[in-house]
Design an enzyme around this catalytic site. Sequence first.
Site, mmCIF file in Angstrom:
data_model
loop_
_atom_site.group_PDB
_atom_site.id
_atom_site.type_symbol
_atom_site.label_atom_id
_atom_site.label_comp_id
_atom_site.label_asym_id
_atom_site.label_seq_id
_atom_site.Cartn_x
_atom_site.Cartn_y
_atom_site.Cartn_z
ATOM 1 N N HIS A 140 11.255 -9.047 15.113
ATOM 2 C CA HIS A 140 11.356 -10.490 14.893
ATOM 3 C C HIS A 140 12.414 -11.332 15.526
ATOM 4 O O HIS A 140 12.107 -12.283 16.011
ATOM 5 C CB HIS A 140 11.477 -10.632 13.267
ATOM 6 N N GLU A 141 13.573 -10.968 15.381
ATOM 7 C CA GLU A 141 14.914 -11.588 15.792
ATOM 8 C C GLU A 141 14.732 -11.719 17.401
ATOM 9 O O GLU A 141 15.101 -12.540 17.786
ATOM 10 C CB GLU A 141 16.006 -10.830 15.229
ATOM 11 N N HIS B 200 12.988 -14.587 18.387
ATOM 12 C CA HIS B 200 13.732 -15.791 18.497
ATOM 13 C C HIS B 200 14.605 -15.926 19.858
ATOM 14 O O HIS B 200 14.559 -16.826 20.307
ATOM 15 C CB HIS B 200 14.406 -15.661 17.254
ATOM 16 N N ASP C 147 -34.044 8.011 -1.945
ATOM 17 C CA ASP C 147 -34.220 8.706 -1.165
ATOM 18 C C ASP C 147 -35.662 8.005 -0.470
ATOM 19 O O ASP C 147 -36.365 8.552 0.223
ATOM 20 C CB ASP C 147 -34.581 9.959 -1.031
#
Length: 419
Positions: free
Chosen positions: A21-22, A25, A217
């Site tokens: 995630h970082e 960025h 069936d």
Amino acid sequence: MLFWLGCAAFALTILISVSLHELGHMITGKRFGMKVTKYFVGFGPTIFSFHRGETEYGLKLIPLGGFCKIVGMTPQDDDVAPEDQHRAMWRFPVWKRTVVMAAGSITHFMLALVGAWVMAWSIGLPNIALPNTPEEQRAAPAMIFVGDCVRLSLSDTSPECVPGQNGAVAAPAKAAGLRTGDVITKVGTTTVASYGQLTDAIRAQAAGPTPFEFVRDGQTGTATVNLVSAERPPLDDPDGPVSQVPVAGVNWETDQPTVIEYSPLGAIPASGEFNWYLVENSIKAMARIPEKIPALWNSITGDERDPDTPISVVGASRIGGEAIEKGVPEVFWQVFISLNVFIGLFNLLPLLPVDGGHIAVAWFEAIRSWVYKRFRRPDPGRVDYYKLMPVTYAVILIGGAFTLLTVTADIINPITIFK
């Protein structure tokens, strides 16, 4: 041992997710020319670090996330050297700032997509077309599961229903020869086309012998079910007043697979559909968080833990550990995928200090400047983040209290999916 290894493995996957995630960025910030001075995995004391170019990379002691430092995120930041003023993040166009701040959530969504794609062709994805809610089950075909036993009194809380004990009786549907997988088409004189219509038709009868028509069936058949009277709440209100109603000892059943496997090519659209399903349900779950707080608190003070209450990373790690211990890795990966979708959406909420709050401020500034320009008024400039600090602190306080509540509940009274 497998449980603790699974817990550690799940916690590690989440740490990697947050680190990526970082990284999202950092990569987008660098690509646009912003100055990134730090990228660290973890918090607290530094274990080691090194410089490459203008960025310091490193590992910190507490493995509870990570961070990336982009200079000049707000006009009030005083970490921008004179020679770097043109590279301060707040000076860049709003669309570039939006891309950088959204890159973290996009990373989580990409991880969820890749995880779902691998899961789809390796072990299969849950069949999202299956009815999951009581409302969806009521609209489904009237295929039945035939039980062995029926509890006549709601006060019977014995671990196992046994005919002849605590007032329980053998299931009337089984005694009449109905089987699991039969599709009921008529109860008495009432034609039924869905499971909801079936339950309504049964309750509309009087206790005693009642003809049932069914399809098994491909062949039609009839059976006479001796309906018995039992204590039950209203179908649409599980907490409503209890009354005596006729029951047959049947539940909803389906012949659809619970898991579907795909080819690597077919897994591409399937993983997208599965993730969109998770997005929709995560949004609904976030909207229900306030109403779940009392149940969370009650689970700490002694009540049974509601499996529909929120969990923390601690709780998710416990479930991941259970999945590995029980030999069902698909649960491990499904929780991992779901958590990434949830974290990605949560970070886009328009609240400071999460990424979505910075995006909201950036677009507020842009729209406000556009409006002022149209009315030939001076540009009001940038938002003063100091004025937003009370709201930011309130969000941090509420978020911290909620996190503490969920972690405590996950330690004292954790959710378990294996009985």
